[in-house]
Design a protein around this motif. Structure first.
Motif, short mmCIF file in Angstrom:
data_model
loop_
_atom_site.label_atom_id
_atom_site.label_comp_id
_atom_site.label_asym_id
_atom_site.label_seq_id
_atom_site.Cartn_x
_atom_site.Cartn_y
_atom_site.Cartn_z
N THR A 281 -2.93 -7.81 5.44
CA THR A 281 -3.12 -8.90 4.08
C THR A 281 -4.18 -8.26 3.36
O THR A 281 -5.04 -7.41 3.58
CB THR A 281 -3.78 -10.02 4.65
N ASP A 282 -3.90 -8.65 2.05
CA ASP A 282 -4.76 -8.16 0.92
C ASP A 282 -4.48 -9.11 -0.30
O ASP A 282 -4.02 -9.95 -0.16
CB ASP A 282 -4.54 -6.77 0.58
N ARG B 174 -0.08 -11.90 1.13
CA ARG B 174 -1.47 -12.14 0.21
C ARG B 174 -2.46 -13.16 0.84
O ARG B 174 -2.04 -14.24 1.26
CB ARG B 174 -1.01 -12.57 -1.27
N LEU C 63 0.05 -4.71 -1.93
CA LEU C 63 0.75 -5.41 -1.00
C LEU C 63 2.16 -4.77 -1.26
O LEU C 63 3.02 -4.56 -0.34
CB LEU C 63 0.78 -7.21 -0.92
N PHE D 198 3.56 -8.02 5.30
CA PHE D 198 2.35 -7.90 4.45
C PHE D 198 2.63 -9.34 3.56
O PHE D 198 3.52 -9.86 3.43
CB PHE D 198 2.59 -6.87 3.37
#
Length: 272
Positions: free
Chosen positions: A140-141, A198, A147, A196
């Motif tokens: 996660t980012d 957000r 991402l 992945f």
């Protein structure tokens, strides 16, 4: 200067990252591409667009992408991956009674995916040798740009130099006709093990499982103030299963002194 302070306040509120006045030139440098894209001439024009012409709702994701630091490497702080292989995973598996349990590992500031894929490489080797567990990795980012880079899983060849040769041959594909800057791609079998998504660590709740085995939260807390550090850690620990592990960056070892968990190695903590 006034617009920079408003941007700094906004970023601190939205994502927890502190931007002191000394970061002004860095921020302006990173925003130049956005100014060109928006056909704005000066940073004062950008401030007008953000705060006085109702551009914030549209622009905030691009502003966050521009100001967030996305330093990452494969096998960065390699002691943590050795610890995961030799201590953490064996201990976690010893606590499970089901056949072929699923180990869940979360890279909570995944950037372009180097950490998540490093985790996956180590676990894939272990799973192939032991044949007694499965694994899934979540990265996660807050930055949508990094991402997307993680999902593509294409990296400059020099960036994968820290990956051991055997893992490179198993998990990386080289282009048949490399260009002027050779690139590699993570093999699809490994990409399928990594997802992945957000996530803003400043959110009050995280929409993920609460039986995660290992969480990597490395080299991001240094950008937060102490109150936000404590809040983020508390939320993440709530997603660990009993006996699960939290790993911080070595530069954040002092942050760990306030964690009510058992420290088992430098910057490695176990939920008890």
């Amino acid at each position: 200067m006034r617009d920079f302070q408003r941007i700094a306040t906004l970023i601190g509120k939205e994502v927890g990252i502190k931007l002191p006045p000394a970061k002004r030139l860095m921020v302006e440098g990173r925003l130049r591409r956005r100014l060109r894209h928006l056909q704005l001439e000066t940073f004062a024009d950008y401030g007008d667009y953000l705060f006085r012409k109702n551009g914030l709702d549209r622009e905030l994701p691009f502003l966050i992408n521009a100001v967030t630091t996305n330093k990452t490497d494969f096998f960065r702080e390699p002691e943590h991956f050795e610890c995961m292989e030799n201590v953490l995973v064996p201990d976690l598996l010893s606590r499970r009674t089901e056949r072929a349990p699923l180990l869940k590992v979360w890279s909570a500031a995944s950037s372009t995916g180097a950490e998540a894929y490093t985790i996956a490489m180590v676990l894939a080797d272990m799973a192939a040798a032991r044949r007694n567990f499965r694994f899934a990795v979540l990265g996660t980012d807050i930055s949508t740009d990094v991402l997307e880079a993680g999902r593509r899983a294409i990296y400059a060849a020099e960036l994968v130099a820290p990956v051991p040769p055997g893992m490179q041959s198993r998990y990386l594909m080289h282009a048949r006709q490399p260009g002027t800057r050779p690139e590699v791609r993570v093999v699809p079998e490994l990409r399928r093990q990594v997802r992945f998504d957000r996530l803003n660590l400043m959110d009050a709740n995280y929409p993920y499982d609460r039986d995660v085995d290992i969480i990597f939260l490395r080299n991001v807390l240094i950008y937060f103030d102490k109150q936000d550090q404590a809040s983020v850690i508390a939320r993440l620990v709530g997603h660990l299963r009993p006996g699960g592990y939290l790993l911080l960056g070595h530069s954040e070892s002092m942050i760990g002194t306030s964690i009510t968990m058992r420290q088992i190695a430098p910057a490695v903590f176990q939920k008890v």
